[in-house]
Design a protein around this motif. Structure first.
Motif, PDB file in Angstrom:
ATOM      1  N   GLY A 125      50.205  38.047  34.362  1.00 41.20           N
ATOM      2  CA  GLY A 125      49.796  37.190  35.469  1.00 41.20           C
ATOM      3  C   GLY A 125      49.339  37.920  36.716  1.00 41.20           C
ATOM      4  O   GLY A 125      48.959  37.281  37.689  1.00 41.20           O
ATOM      5  N   VAL A 126      49.374  39.236  36.683  1.00 44.25           N
ATOM      6  CA  VAL A 126      48.907  40.022  37.831  1.00 44.25           C
ATOM      7  C   VAL A 126      47.670  40.800  37.388  1.00 44.25           C
ATOM      8  O   VAL A 126      47.761  41.625  36.484  1.00 44.25           O
ATOM      9  CB  VAL A 126      49.997  41.017  38.297  1.00 44.25           C
ATOM     10  N   PRO A 127      46.502  40.541  38.013  1.00 43.64           N
ATOM     11  CA  PRO A 127      45.307  41.278  37.577  1.00 43.64           C
ATOM     12  C   PRO A 127      45.525  42.783  37.733  1.00 43.64           C
ATOM     13  O   PRO A 127      46.072  43.239  38.735  1.00 43.64           O
ATOM     14  CB  PRO A 127      44.209  40.768  38.526  1.00 43.64           C
ATOM     15  N   LEU A 128      45.086  43.534  36.734  1.00 45.66           N
ATOM     16  CA  LEU A 128      45.213  44.996  36.800  1.00 45.66           C
ATOM     17  C   LEU A 128      44.355  45.508  37.953  1.00 45.66           C
ATOM     18  O   LEU A 128      43.169  45.183  38.037  1.00 45.66           O
ATOM     19  CB  LEU A 128      44.742  45.592  35.470  1.00 45.66           C
ATOM     20  N   PRO A 129      44.903  46.309  38.868  1.00 45.49           N
ATOM     21  CA  PRO A 129      44.118  46.796  40.005  1.00 45.49           C
ATOM     22  C   PRO A 129      43.050  47.801  39.553  1.00 45.49           C
ATOM     23  O   PRO A 129      43.373  48.857  39.002  1.00 45.49           O
ATOM     24  CB  PRO A 129      45.166  47.448  40.915  1.00 45.49           C
ATOM     25  N   ILE A 130      41.794  47.451  39.781  1.00 38.94           N
ATOM     26  CA  ILE A 130      40.680  48.266  39.277  1.00 38.94           C
ATOM     27  C   ILE A 130      40.659  49.651  39.916  1.00 38.94           C
ATOM     28  O   ILE A 130      40.415  50.659  39.243  1.00 38.94           O
ATOM     29  CB  ILE A 130      39.340  47.520  39.525  1.00 38.94           C
ATOM     30  N   ASP A 131      40.958  49.696  41.215  1.00 39.53           N
ATOM     31  CA  ASP A 131      40.910  50.999  41.890  1.00 39.53           C
ATOM     32  C   ASP A 131      41.916  51.976  41.294  1.00 39.53           C
ATOM     33  O   ASP A 131      41.609  53.156  41.079  1.00 39.53           O
ATOM     34  CB  ASP A 131      41.126  50.832  43.405  1.00 39.53           C
ATOM     35  N   LYS A 132      43.123  51.492  41.003  1.00 42.55           N
ATOM     36  CA  LYS A 132      44.143  52.371  40.417  1.00 42.55           C
ATOM     37  C   LYS A 132      43.730  52.837  39.016  1.00 42.55           C
ATOM     38  O   LYS A 132      43.945  53.985  38.640  1.00 42.55           O
ATOM     39  CB  LYS A 132      45.492  51.652  40.335  1.00 42.55           C
ATOM     40  N   ALA A 133      43.143  51.907  38.258  1.00 42.74           N
ATOM     41  CA  ALA A 133      42.721  52.255  36.898  1.00 42.74           C
ATOM     42  C   ALA A 133      41.623  53.319  36.934  1.00 42.74           C
ATOM     43  O   ALA A 133      41.675  54.311  36.198  1.00 42.74           O
ATOM     44  CB  ALA A 133      42.225  51.003  36.163  1.00 42.74           C
ATOM     45  N   GLU A 134      40.649  53.128  37.820  1.00 43.74           N
ATOM     46  CA  GLU A 134      39.538  54.094  37.881  1.00 43.74           C
ATOM     47  C   GLU A 134      40.025  55.462  38.350  1.00 43.74           C
ATOM     48  O   GLU A 134      39.644  56.507  37.796  1.00 43.74           O
ATOM     49  CB  GLU A 134      38.441  53.550  38.809  1.00 43.74           C
TER      50      GLU A 134
END
Lengths: 409, 409
Positions: A125-134
């Motif tokens: 239910g919490v969108p994966l944070p794109i900045d952290k993933a990149e």
């Protein structure tokens, strides 16, 4: 949140060899406020093919949807695994995160986004944070290659031990190696657990045949384990084959070594599946339920799962109680053909009920001794036909309640 | 073995009126080494008709088989209930015990054995001792008539409180009364629990119509509760109608008062069913799961049961945790039509997820307050159609493990 190492854990992580064409890296994406590697990046040499099986859930994560689509193409150059956030039930933002991860990895490797496989596990239910993933992908790519044990640790969440296994097979006169890592502790505990398994082999194999072999192995391994009957939104098993062993590519069952490869893959999947059960939340007993004499294998499988999922059977085993009445109950409720008066039940090697009633005066001593051990066998013969199936589960204990009742709050 | 009274129990046993034509007695058959009444004998005046529903188990007790056969005749003169021994999975000796009980009661009352209904609850696999049953029947018949509360206590096993309910209806210008008693604590715990329910009314009603009305009431009550997903070998609900209210006998839905009777019976069954959930083993929360927007009512029912049976949902409620991700998971695993991106979920009156993702910034305060209460509502809308269903369950706690893991040993 850390739980004590499962009493059913193996003594140590096994020694796993490198697979030619596979390079793993881990990094800290910091999906949660923890200080551990939680992003795994596995680079795969060009020519790697892939097969996969995913959850039966009607509410799959966007990662699962992504993998299903990418699997139709059959080729792979990278695997990205995020731990601490399942990214499930997050709508368009979740889908965007998966696309961003695939694009970033593809950009770095110079491949197509569809060659990048993504899996995530953790809170729903919490969108994966794109900045952290990149940033995590960038960090992983400049980090030195890691060990299999490092990768197995980085994909873990509530697991109490890291899990890996290896098998080999002779194919076309050459030795091929299959390595697998897996995470999972509840069949699912959607806040933090989920079953994710990754298999790597240097065998050369046509993707359709790899898919068929994986599906076959899955049916007798990952589809035969249950911790709590709950099914993840994110369960994923992927098998990557780099083809660098130099064997003539396997394309069909008749090929030299095909049977050996399929047997090795099945063995590896079963090893990995058993490790998940051995890390079942709160588990103190590893339980094998073998059903024979059913009208069909499928029927036997359903009866076995009915027993393995029964809270009353699982608590009885936790209490080291040879409560075969609860096994009768679980057979009766399975909704499958069963004749009470043909039913036989054993614990370990001791027949405790047969022909629809208790074995008069059976020796309780070996039964008691068997139940005090950590590996328990329940055998049920339905007396109807030739159908058979075996499934594996663990007991249901106070530990399960403690882990799951006090989680997010 | 005695457990503390459930925190969800009503304040007291209700005041239940006599039903003309029904006389209950209890006695000590001493099926276990306890000093309590464990045999209930209910004498029914000539002219009493009966309807019943029994377990779906493929391994039913001989009592269930006996009742099914006797129900085809539709008339009743006595009910004998044994507590402490389920007599299930006992082969010919178990069948002989049921026949002996029916013969003894029939001889004493001067009726046919097929007019005697028998139900037993308790340990599985031990034949019911015929001598104790016969002596118990004889003792009950010379005992003074007992109260409904005495009878409710005598049919109980692991129950932590006695359970009864009453409703009335106006039929053909006359007031008819329906009284019910029930026992059950796990949906089943085959050593000692099982759901047995008995309903008595003075209404005059044709047996086929009583059966149809009971089957209808059952579908929305006893078939909509689950404590632990386990199904008894012995579950039985019987409805007896003495016809002494003096109304023109009900024979079909068009009759005056038929709707009122059906509504009263449904209400009574629902009251009794809820009492079983409120005594669920280890329960601290009473949980209503309401599913709307399914493709059909049947599909809604299956999704609702998938949620209500999920160990992870039940432990989350035990932990007072608004863990809607686990509800998503349980919807996903139900195997019924569901579209992740149409799914909405509420706790109490607060929508926490809608359109496939969390409601941004929803107010957690009312959710937290709701979960701290003892009566919890989970609402799920699938957004697909008009199908709806409601089921009831309880939470999964350390109490359940304590009760069930330490039982026989």
């Amino acid at each position: 949140m850390t739980h004590a190492r499962s009493p059913l854990a193996p003594a140590a992580f096994p020694t796993l060899p490198a697979i030619a064409g596979v390079t793993a890296h881990v990094a800290r994406a910091r999906y949660k406020s923890w200080d551990r590697c939680d992003l795994t990046f596995v680079a795969l040499d060009p020519g790697t093919v892939v097969a996969g099986v995913t959850t039966q859930s009607r509410c799959p994560s966007p990662e699962v949807e992504w993998c299903r689509k990418a699997l139709t193409l059959g080729s792979a150059r990278a695997l990205v695994v995020n731990a601490g956030n399942a990214n499930a039930f997050t709508g368009n933002r979740g889908r965007a995160a998966v696309e961003a991860i695939a694009a970033r990895a593809a950009g770095r490797l110079g491949c197509l986004p569809s060659d990048v496989f993504v899996a995530s596990t953790g809170v729903i239910g919490v969108p994966l944070p794109i900045d952290k993933a990149e940033a995590g992908i960038d960090a992983a790519l400049v980090a030195p290659p890691c060990t299999w044990e490092d990768a197995a640790a980085a994909i873990s969440t509530t697991d109490t031990f890291t899990k890996g296994a290896v098998t080999t097979a002779i194919v076309d006169g050459r030795s091929v190696t299959l390595v697998g890592i897996i995470k999972g502790s509840g069949m699912i505990a959607p806040d933090m657990a989920t079953m994710l398994g990754f298999i790597f082999t240097d065998a050369a194999i046509e993707p359709g045949f790899l898919q068929a072999a994986l599906a076959e192995a899955n049916r007798a391994s990952f589809s035969c384990i249950t911790v709590d009957s709950d099914t993840s939104t994110s369960d994923t098993v992927l098998a990557f084959a780099t083809g660098q062993a130099g064997n003539a590519p396997l394309t069909a069952s008749e090929d030299d070594g095909a049977d050996a490869f399929r047997a090795a893959l099945s063995d590896l999947c079963l090893q990995l599946a058993h490790l998940v059960v051995r890390d079942g939340e709160g588990a103190t007993k590893f339980i094998e339920v073998a059903v024979t004499g059913a009208e069909s294998d499928r029927s036997a499988h359903r009866v076995a799962l009915s027993i393995a999922n029964s809270p009353l059977v699982k608590t009885a085993i936790a209490g080291e109680d040879a409560n075969w009445g609860r096994v009768v109950m679980a057979v009766g409720k399975a909704g499958e053909p069963a004749e009470r008066d043909l039913l036989s039940i054993r614990f370990g090697d001791t027949q405790v009920a047969t022909g629809g009633l208790a074995v008069e005066g059976y020796d309780e001593a070996p039964v008691t001794a068997h139940l005090k051990g950590s590996d328990i066998e329940i055998g049920v013969d339905l007396g109807l036909g030739e159908g058979r199936a075996t499934v594996w589960t663990c007991d249901l204990t106070h530990g399960y309640i403690s882990i799951n009742a006090d989680y997010r709050s």
